[in-house]
Design a protein around this motif. Sequence first.
Motif, short mmCIF file in Angstrom:
data_model
loop_
_atom_site.label_atom_id
_atom_site.label_comp_id
_atom_site.label_asym_id
_atom_site.label_seq_id
_atom_site.Cartn_x
_atom_site.Cartn_y
_atom_site.Cartn_z
N ARG A 1 0.94 -1.17 -0.05
CA ARG A 1 -0.10 -0.04 -0.09
C ARG A 1 0.92 1.14 0.07
O ARG A 1 2.09 1.37 0.86
CB ARG A 1 -0.88 0.09 1.25
N GLN B 1 -5.36 -4.79 -8.99
CA GLN B 1 -4.14 -4.12 -8.18
C GLN B 1 -3.21 -3.60 -9.26
O GLN B 1 -3.18 -2.35 -9.28
CB GLN B 1 -3.40 -4.97 -7.38
N GLU C 1 -6.73 1.03 -3.18
CA GLU C 1 -6.14 0.05 -2.43
C GLU C 1 -7.20 -0.64 -1.25
O GLU C 1 -6.95 -1.90 -0.95
CB GLU C 1 -4.90 0.64 -1.57
#
Length: 460
Positions: free
Chosen positions: A243, A395, A279
């Motif tokens: 992250r 992602q 995220e």
Amino acid sequence: MFLSVFDIFKIGVGPSSSHTMGPMVAGGRFLQALRAQPFRAHGLRASLHGSLAFTGKGHATDRATILGLAGFLPETLAAERAEATLAENRASRHLSPEGLGELVFDPERDLIFDFDHALPGHANGMVLMATDAQDDVIFREVYYSIGGGFVLTEAELAARGDETRSDDAPRVPFPFATAAEMLDMAEKSGKSIAQMKRENERAHRSDAQISTGIARIWQVMRDCMDRGLATGGTLPGGLSIRRRASGIHEALLAERGMNLTAPHVINDWMSAYAMAVNEENAAGGQVVTAPTNGAAGVVPAVIRYWLDHVPGASERQLDDFLLTAAAVGGLVKHNASISGAECGCQAEVGSASAMAAAGLCAVLGGTPRQVENAAEIALEHHLGMTCDPVRGLVQVPCIERNGLGAIKAVSAASLSLRGDGQHFVPLDAAIETMRQTGQDMSEKYKETSLGGLAVNVPNC
């Protein structure tokens, strides 16, 4: 044509509106249909096809399907109870949806990822089945998750092509189905796009319900962003993606007020806002489709940029921002697609960027023609963008892509405001081009993880 602001902006859970929210909604619809049958089922079965099969595990479609068949819905999902249900299913090989008793469902046997047989209606297809004590199928329904959490049965898709094209669609005072119609109605009525959209919403709910609902949408968006900005660590899924939004945000806060900060640093703020949302989405948190989960960070990032960085911005104008954005999102969905599995990421981040550009232009004082121009600029410069998620996870490149979509949206709004609304390429032409491009795009690049970045970078 009428799509509510609450159709475009849905509260749900990550990581994907098509692969998580859609299958969960389909499960709920299937249970409702099963309750109406004259027989009692003994077990349940599900098969996933097309993109739902190829990227299903990375997108948590297996979990979503099980939870949907257990009776969970995206908007009201309680994470702890959902995890307990999944654990109980793994142990008992049963599900107990309300009103149907205990039903056999072994996820290793009864949840099938069918990579060989695509369903004809849409790239995101699934078949839900009920079985008897002899394990024979006694009831089945085909569902298509068409993007943004929208779900159609096979019969609905065949009859109408899309739920937004029905002849018995709700009657509204400004039924624009194209951007050209929208501009013509705005000119003749003297109303802004947001005002026309509000009038359409009023045909179905009160002003108080509209404003309360929009405030709830923004609250969930902002809460999601705040969680993302405060949370570090590594995202689930096996790629070991760190992250980054929290660290970037902390650095930006530390630099705030420094005289030598370069002007382009504002892009880092927008990227941090967008990445924080995505995220959280990748981690399975609560998000708002805008218009999808994979593109959920663009609109809230641009709103946050406007509220926190633009002098004179006020939350009193949030309704105008989101109503305008929803009008553009409805046009894209009605005339093309917001599904990455159907048209690539141009349909997700591209649509989101167009929506955000339109909303920002509106609250900065843009005319309807400038708003339409802003949406067109943003969408035009996402045309051809593929959807090639590494390992099927939402992602890479999805998280950063939302940041760049937000930056493009702000640039598009600013460019449109520098003009008078006259421009060469109409928004309708950009939307149609996106539809055609998506139709021509190889399946490898439409959320199957069979091409592009998904096969050209290491998966570990």
